[in-house]
Design an enzyme around this catalytic site. Structure first.
Site, PDB file in Angstrom:
ATOM      1  N   CYS A 414      52.175  15.793  67.352  1.00  0.00           N
ATOM      2  CA  CYS A 414      52.137  14.277  66.793  1.00  0.00           C
ATOM      3  C   CYS A 414      52.360  13.367  68.002  1.00  0.00           C
ATOM      4  O   CYS A 414      51.341  13.123  68.793  1.00  0.00           O
ATOM      5  CB  CYS A 414      52.779  14.189  65.524  1.00  0.00           C
ATOM      6  SG  CYS A 414      52.134  12.854  64.545  1.00  0.00           S
ATOM      7  N   HIS A 540      51.559  18.250  62.524  1.00  0.00           N
ATOM      8  CA  HIS A 540      53.053  18.945  62.645  1.00  0.00           C
ATOM      9  C   HIS A 540      52.802  20.524  62.258  1.00  0.00           C
ATOM     10  O   HIS A 540      52.998  20.913  61.271  1.00  0.00           O
ATOM     11  CB  HIS A 540      53.982  18.163  61.725  1.00  0.00           C
ATOM     12  CG  HIS A 540      54.270  16.907  62.285  1.00  0.00           C
ATOM     13  ND1 HIS A 540      55.201  16.324  62.657  1.00  0.00           N
ATOM     14  CD2 HIS A 540      53.340  15.851  61.716  1.00  0.00           C
ATOM     15  CE1 HIS A 540      55.117  15.021  63.119  1.00  0.00           C
ATOM     16  NE2 HIS A 540      54.222  14.655  62.245  1.00  0.00           N
ATOM     17  N   GLU A 542      54.918  22.425  62.700  1.00  0.00           N
ATOM     18  CA  GLU A 542      56.075  22.966  62.443  1.00  0.00           C
ATOM     19  C   GLU A 542      56.308  22.964  60.837  1.00  0.00           C
ATOM     20  O   GLU A 542      57.127  23.699  60.048  1.00  0.00           O
ATOM     21  CB  GLU A 542      57.499  22.052  62.710  1.00  0.00           C
ATOM     22  CG  GLU A 542      57.347  20.559  62.398  1.00  0.00           C
ATOM     23  CD  GLU A 542      56.842  19.547  63.179  1.00  0.00           C
ATOM     24  OE1 GLU A 542      55.571  20.124  63.638  1.00  0.00           O
ATOM     25  OE2 GLU A 542      57.035  18.646  63.229  1.00  0.00           O
TER      26      GLU A 542
HETATM   27  N1  GLN Z   1      53.959   7.248  65.689  1.00  0.00           N
HETATM   28  C1  GLN Z   1      52.647   8.061  65.690  1.00  0.00           C
HETATM   29  C2  GLN Z   1      51.628   7.533  64.808  1.00  0.00           C
HETATM   30  O1  GLN Z   1      52.125   7.035  63.982  1.00  0.00           O
HETATM   31  C3  GLN Z   1      53.083   9.401  65.667  1.00  0.00           C
HETATM   32  C4  GLN Z   1      53.852   9.677  64.311  1.00  0.00           C
HETATM   33  C5  GLN Z   1      54.511  11.075  64.328  1.00  0.00           C
HETATM   34  O2  GLN Z   1      55.035  11.425  65.349  1.00  0.00           O
HETATM   35  N2  GLN Z   1      54.828  11.439  63.083  1.00  0.00           N
HETATM   36  O3  GLN Z   1      50.473   7.993  64.954  1.00  0.00           O
END
Ligand code: GLN
Length: 564
Positions: A414, A540, A542
């Site tokens: 992410c 993600h 995970e």
């Molecule tokens: N801050 C980033 C976004 O909003 C990544 C978010 C995250 O890692 N869950 O796109």
């Protein structure tokens, strides 16, 4: 079970009735059994671990269809606005629900995907009630804790029973008995047992047996008082699970037995142990048999293949010979629970490679530009996890640069994916000012920008691009090699993404986007083909990794780390 016309919550609707019930269509009383797990004495002694292990045994061993429900007493409608560095990770379900990390534990332990129906907070219940009241749904009645709040709670549970078609709904009540926060919830559970019939509801209390250092002996008084508190609200436990640091003597079990009106055979003891070993331990204590007896569920056919696989995994964990050292580059890395799904994914994936993982915490705000190599030496690979905001970002980017230049296996998740794009744009494509508009709103080179569909949204709760989406995989890529198919489903939680205007320059410099959204120009996986493992995902990975179905991404990453 009382007859329908005298049955509190199940009675037919009459305007003047003191009963209030929400009975979803298709609900058949007595068809679904309930296991309700409460806590006493103190919280944080592994009620979630115990509850999910019960779920594991009922489902994986006995083949029952189990639907867990976690009730949290806080007034947040969901976990979306909670600070993970205070409260632990925000877990995301496939349907986009942002929830407590315990739901992640349930998904991993019972090897199933959950939905919004499996998660209830006080905020959510009150929101349902206030919305209904504003819509005039209570027909002029004054809305009360009893019967309305308790009625909605029972309705939520019964809805879960219908939607999930579960044999057993497993309810974990957050907090401990005596808290204001869960008092009306316990009342709802008492009513539930009355309405469903006592043979359809099994109450388990997880209590704690103290062993003060000064005495060096187990003391049961606090547990007895906790159990008394539970009985005061009209709930008679069927099983008491005594948590303790070390094994408790028989006489403590006897004291609990007398004070809680239950046979010694239903007082079980569980001391500190690994979560993966807990299901087998509960089996050996015959906790599952007691539950089946109490609920009148006929003996099942014995061990199902899924449970055998679980035991095999446990053996692999115990026998694993190799150690893989992974650096987790984050901020506030002292709050380990904020990365729990990543830790679990590493932990349950490594044994498939005959290895275990040792995690080194790398505080990104302390990374010194000139000494990155020193901080990362001795590691077999690094992960840059999800995150928000600018703090510690430059340190993370330095680590990614080091990994790329030194061919150290790298997995970005992410935010880690977005930072890998920034690093590549700056140091390979020569866009020195490249940044994300999240971190620098006026940046000249916004390689990461906000999704157009996200721009109009106001408020913070539940407003990100959330939940499971299809990801198309490019044939011939590493991603394709790992997944072995052209389409997968993964979970997202973000607002920003790769700016479509910069995709060409990134690709012409060698970055491969090997995963993307089907119809839109949204890039979801990146890789560098000439590296051993330089790989990052906008989703993600995970969140979908489970002990019995580890994520191919984590597997590929750990394999690359091993081969170094
Ligand atoms: N801050 C980033 C976004 O909003 C990544 C978010 C995250 O890692 N869950 O796109």
């Amino acid at each position: 079970m009382p007859k329908e016309n005298e049955l509190g919550g199940l009675a037919k609707k009459r305007d003047s009735s003191e009963f209030y019930s929400v009975i979803p269509k298709g609900y058949v009383p007595g068809k679904t059994k309930y296991v309700v797990i409460t806590g006493s004495v103190i919280s944080g002694v592994g009620k979630g671990t115990f509850s999910s292990s019960i779920g594991n045994v009922l489902k994986l061993y006995h083949g029952l269809k189990v639907a867990p429900l976690k009730f949290d007493g806080y007034l947040n409608v969901d976990a979306g606005t909670l600070n993970p560095y205070r409260h632990g990770e925000v877990f995301v379900l496939d349907d986009g629900t942002e929830c407590d990390l315990d739901l992640g534990t349930y998904e991993r332990m019972i090897n199933a995907n959950l939905t919004k129906n499996n998660y209830l907070t006080a905020g959510k219940i009150f929101k349902i009630i206030i919305d209904k009241e504003r819509a005039g749904k209570y027909l002029g009645r004054d809305v009360q804790f009893i019967p309305h709040v308790t009625g909605e709670i029972k309705g939520f549970l019964r809805n879960l029973a219908v939607e999930s078609k579960a044999d057993v709904v497993l309810v974990e009540v957050g907090g401990t008995v005596g808290d204001i926060e869960n008092s009306y919830f316990l009342e709802a559970m008492r009513e539930l047992a009355y309405e469903e019939g006592r043979q359809n509801v099994c109450f388990i209390n997880v209590t704690y047996i103290l062993k003060p250092h000064s005495l060096d002996e187990h003391k049961s008084k606090a547990a007895q008082l906790g159990l008394r508190k539970l009985m005061e609200v009209g709930i008679q436990p069927d099983i008491v699970m005594c948590r303790s640091e070390s094994k408790i003597p028989e006489k403590i079990k006897e004291k609990i037995s007398i004070s809680a009106n239950i046979p010694v055979s239903r007082v079980v003891n569980c001391y500190d142990m690994d979560i993966y070993a807990m299901p087998e331990f509960l089996r050996k204590q015959k906790v599952d048999n007691e539950i089946l007896n109490i609920l009148g569920i006929k003996k099942t056919n014995g061990m199902r293949p899924e449970f055998r696989e679980w035991i095999k995994l446990l053996e692999k964990m115990r026998k694993a010979k190799k150690t893989i050292k992974i650096g987790l580059v984050g901020k506030y890395t002292q709050v380990k629970d904020s990365y729990i799904s990543i830790l679990k994914a590493l932990e349950h994936t490594a044994p498939y490679l005959d290895a275990r993982v040792q995690v080194e915490w790398i505080e990104s705000s302390r990374i010194d530009r000139n000494k990155t190599g020193e901080a990362l030496k001795d590691l077999d690979g690094i992960i840059v996890p999800g995150g928000f905001g600018a703090r510690g970002v430059e340190g993370k980017i330095e680590c990614i640069k080091y990994a790329r230049e030194n061919d150290l296996p790298f997995l970005g998740l992410c935010f880690g994916f977005q930072l890998a794009v920034i690093e590549f744009a700056r140091n390979v494509c020569g866009l020195k000012k490249a940044n994300s508009t999240e971190l620098e709103p006026e940046t000249k080179e916004p390689v990461i920008c906000i999704l157009p569909e996200q721009e109009e949204i106001q408020g913070l709760g539940g407003t990100m691009r959330l939940g499971g989406y299809e990801v198309r995989i490019k044939k011939g890529s590493l991603a394709y090699k790992l997944y072995g198919k052209e389409s997968v489903r993964e979970r997202f939680r973000h607002r920003w993404n790769v700016n479509p205007n910069h995709i060409d320059v990134l690709e012409s410099n060698g970055l491969v986007f090997s995963g993307f959204a089907p119809q839109k120009r949204i890039m979801q996986i990146l890789e560098l083909p000439d590296k051993k493992f330089f790989f990052a995902t906008q989703f993600h990975a995970e969140f979908t990794s489970k002990p019995l179905r580890p994520s191919p991404i984590f597997r590929g990453f750990l394999k690359a780390c091993l081969n170094r």
